[in-house]
Enzyme design. Structure first.
Site, PDB file in Angstrom:
ATOM      1  CB  SER A 105     -47.439 -80.746 -18.227  1.00 60.65           C
ATOM      2  OG  SER A 105     -46.947 -80.152 -19.408  1.00 60.65           O
ATOM      3  CE  LYS A 120     -45.514 -82.821 -20.816  1.00 62.07           C
ATOM      4  NZ  LYS A 120     -44.706 -81.605 -20.600  1.00 62.07           N
ATOM      5  CB  SER A 146     -42.953 -80.738 -17.118  1.00 60.95           C
ATOM      6  OG  SER A 146     -44.313 -80.754 -17.495  1.00 60.95           O
ATOM      7  CD  GLU A 165     -47.244 -80.661 -23.828  1.00 61.78           C
ATOM      8  OE1 GLU A 165     -47.447 -79.521 -24.277  1.00 61.78           O
ATOM      9  OE2 GLU A 165     -47.414 -80.966 -22.635  1.00 61.78           O
TER      10      GLU A 165
END
Length: 292
Positions: free
Chosen positions: A62, A65, A126, A162
């Protein structure tokens, strides 16, 4: 003249000795750990650098991101997207069995959630569903890759979202970065060379509000230390392997100066607690170095 030379030699010797102490401390933290630990540190004002395994291409999870949010805000700046635009949430984009505080807030969906709220959930909390919603708005991961490439960000690759990472454990290794690259992109971001001042300030505030990974970089730092950060974690596979336990951050010191730190723990058979403790202990060692 000799006194000036001796003075600088003395200062250099002290700095080298302190760096050696830091290196020894970090080596003692990672010693005997069955994991690859990548570390990069950069003092923004004094140019101090520390690197260990900083050239290894490790899965971001993550952490990516941050890069995705930056690409979204570039589109916002160019007028291609707006943080105020409304996005419908429903079963098609609020997937189950994935980390999603956004889904928890809107379990029945919602017809008018702003892109700004989705971005904030994605970075500060997240959120995985928010991440894939933003990638869809961008037209896919290639847009993020092109944005980073155009800004001179090297040793960074993003190919999968994801949802795809959740379907195939090995896919995460195709979304990689070196810690050196992560540190460099944080410096570009801080210097205003990645986004406009307006978008830089906005994303910085979002990162300062991050609530995930409280047992990693921030755990041992003084309370209320400003830390703009992004976390990442893979969890373990059936064989007990952790693909990634990561965090990147820009930290403000009590004297108003700053440093960036990128810590990636990869391919670890240690426990989750041990992996996070390594990050926490290394973060504290670096903090102590900068505050001497």
């Amino acid at each position: 003249m000799k006194k000036i030379i001796l003075f600088f030699l003395l200062i250099s010797g002290v700095i080298f000795a302190q760096q050696s102490v830091l290196e020894q401390k970090i080596n003692s933290i990672t010693k005997d750990k069955n994991a690859t630990v990548g570390i990069s540190v950069l003092g923004f004002e004094n140019g101090f650098r520390f690197n260990k395994n900083s050239d290894k291409k490790l899965p971001m999870q993550s952490v990516f991101k941050f890069h995705i949010a930056a690409a979204v805000l570039d589109y916002v700046e160019k007028g291609k997207l707006s943080l105020d635009q409304k996005i419908a949430l429903n079963k098609s984009n609020l997937h189950e069995n994935t980390w999603s505080p956004l889904r928890e807030k809107y379990p029945n969906g919602n017809e008018g959630v702003t892109l700004g709220e989705i971005l904030e959930f994605t970075v500060a909390k997240s959120d995985n569903n928010g991440c894939d919603i933003m990638l869809k708005l961008l037209g896919g991961t290639k847009t993020v890759q092109n944005f980073m490439n155009s800004n001179g960000v090297k040793n960074f690759q993003i190919k999968f979202n994801e949802e795809e990472m959740h379907k195939d454990w090995n896919v995460q290794y195709e979304n990689y970065s070196t810690t050196q690259s992560a540190m460099d992109v944080l410096k570009k971001f801080y210097d205003g060379k990645l986004l406009s001042k307006k978008q830089t300030d906005y994303l910085m505030q979002v990162m300062l509000s991050t609530s995930t990974g409280m047992n990693k970089i921030v755990e041992q730092l003084p309370k209320n230390t400003p830390v703009a950060r992004k976390t990442g974690a893979s969890g373990k596979n059936d064989a007990g392997l952790t693909g990634a336990e990561n965090e990147i951050a820009i930290i403000t010191l009590p004297n108003g100066k700053h440093y960036a730190i990128a810590l990636f723990v990869s391919n670890s058979t240690e426990s989750d607690a041990t992996n996070c403790k390594m990050i926490s202990d290394i973060s504290k060692a670096v903090w102590d170095y900068f505050n001497k």
